[in-house]
Write an enzyme that holds these catalytic residues in place. Structure first.
Site, PDB file in Angstrom:
ATOM      1  CE1 TYR A 139      -3.520  -2.625   0.679  1.00  0.00           C
ATOM      2  CE2 TYR A 139      -4.624  -0.561   1.326  1.00  0.00           C
ATOM      3  CZ  TYR A 139      -4.578  -1.864   0.982  1.00  0.00           C
ATOM      4  OH  TYR A 139      -5.920  -2.590   0.667  1.00  0.00           O
ATOM      5  CE  LYS A 188       1.753 -17.661  -2.977  1.00  0.00           C
ATOM      6  NZ  LYS A 188       0.656 -18.625  -3.087  1.00  0.00           N
ATOM      7  CG  ASP A 220      -2.201 -20.353  -1.457  1.00  0.00           C
ATOM      8  OD1 ASP A 220      -1.724 -20.398  -0.503  1.00  0.00           O
ATOM      9  OD2 ASP A 220      -1.559 -20.871  -2.671  1.00  0.00           O
ATOM     10  CG  ASP A 244      -8.121  -4.636   1.627  1.00  0.00           C
ATOM     11  OD1 ASP A 244      -9.104  -4.239   2.002  1.00  0.00           O
ATOM     12  OD2 ASP A 244      -8.163  -4.527   0.302  1.00  0.00           O
ATOM     13  CG  ASP A 248     -13.766  -6.886   1.810  1.00  0.00           C
ATOM     14  OD1 ASP A 248     -13.482  -6.065   2.805  1.00  0.00           O
ATOM     15  OD2 ASP A 248     -14.365  -6.525   0.862  1.00  0.00           O
TER      16      ASP A 248
END
Ligand code: IPM
Ligand code: MG
Length: 350
Positions: A139, A188, A220, A244, A248
């Protein structure tokens, strides 16, 4: 207690839901004899319209001068074509960075009354706290456009320092100690160097928290595990971008994205509190938005910034009563509007 609160109502449904949350806060303040002084500042699309920039200097200063910040939501189709550094979302990033709020707490739990709204066929319920790093990673890395091998290209970069990883790591371990003593760090590390440093650092920290059952998970797999069996998680810690996305995903498991509050914290007591959902331009101005995520954000504010846990408990209990009573907005399958649900929640604070 006297509290100076900066309100960044923002765009879309932002003003409606912030107004509702303030009514709830007023009720609690009245009950316990606190005095809340509100000051509203422009942020997001409304600030662009009025001043040409998403985060006017005055707004950031107002936040810095306040005891805490309550934000609604920013953004909307009207501003979607603006260049990246002038988009409404920049306001949010600017406040997070400007106040050094590096720890984003996003609790996601399934309320008994909403069990049927959970899209999973099989679930034992869940109560997860996502701890998202908020002022670093992709970000805030260098980005831009350039000429590449295949013609014009764009790039974003992710970097994390050990210091940044350690401080968010500590927040997550401390949170785990206060909850179910289980922490999953999501990365990751099979691909990203930042994730490898993240993992190394978390492992080192975990030695300081022998009581916390610590594990790593690839992002994942985590996206899949959240849907396969959300009850396996207690506290999750992850980077800005993964947090983020996963928050959601988790929100939808609770029945509606309209349910998730958040707290953004730094070293001091000043925080920014906001629902995790966006400005929902499609329903803005209709009065039908679910105010609960913002109301629960106020409860988090009372708890984390002002150590007013009885007050926070009152709000959370009132929300639960409203849900149990079937006083629901449309996103939860109900027929009430924002004002009606808010009135019910206030009524349940006695
Ligand atoms: C969130 C939002 C923001 C983010 C956007 C609006 C900048 O999606 O708070 O989750 O990506 O952090
Ligand atoms: Mg988001």
């Amino acid at each position: 207690m006297n509290i100076k609160l900066a309100l960044l109502k923002g765009d879309g449904i932002g003003p409606e839901i912030v107004d509702s949350a303030c009514l709830v806060l007023d009720k609690v303040a009245e009950k316990y004899g606190h005095k809340i002084e509100y000051k509203s500042y422009l942020a997001g699309g409304c600030a662009i319209d009025a001043t040409g920039v998403p985060l006017p200097e005055e707004t950031l200063q107002g936040c810095l001068d306040s005891d805490s910040v309550l934000l609604g939501a920013v953004g909307g189709p009207k501003w979607d074509t603006l260049p990246g550094n002038l988009r409404p979302e920049k306001a949010l990033l600017g406040v997070r960075k400007g106040l050094e709020l590096y720890a984003n707490l996003r609790p996601a739990k399934l309320y008994g009354a909403l069990a049927e709204r959970c899209p999973l066929r099989v679930t034992d319920g869940f109560d997860i706290l996502i701890v998202r790093e908020l002022t670093g990673g992709i970000y805030f890395g260098e980005n831009g456009r350039r000429e590449g091998k295949y013609g014009p290209e764009a790039y974003d970069t992710e970097s994390y320092s050990i210091t940044e990883i350690e401080r968010i790591g500590r927040v997550s371990f401390d949170a785990a100690m206060k909850r179910g003593k289980k922490l999953t760090s999501i990365d990751k590390a099979n691909i990203l160097e930042t994730s490898r440093l993240w993992r190394e650092t978390m492992h080192r920290l975990s030695a300081e928290y022998p009581e916390v059952e610590y594990s790593d998970m690839l992002v994942d797999n985590a996206a899949m595990q959240l849907i396969r069996n959300p009850a396996q998680f207690d506290v999750i810690v992850t980077s800005n971008m993964f947090g983020d996305i996963l928050s959601d995903e988790a929100s939808q498991l609770t029945g509606s994205i309209g349910m998730l509050p958040s707290a953004s914290l730094g070293e001091g007591t000043r925080g920014m509190y906001e629902p995790i959902h966006g400005s929902a331009p499609d329903i803005a101005g209709k009065g039908i938005a679910n105010p609960i995520a913002t109301i629960l954000s106020v409860a988090m504010m009372l708890r984390y910034s002002f150590s007013l846990s009885k007050e926070a408990d009152d709000i959370e209990a009132a929300v639960e009563k409203a849900l149990d009573g079937g006083f629901l907005t449309a996103d939860l399958g109900g027929t009430l509007n924002n004002a009606q649900v808010t009135a019910k929640i206030i009524e349940f604070i006695v």
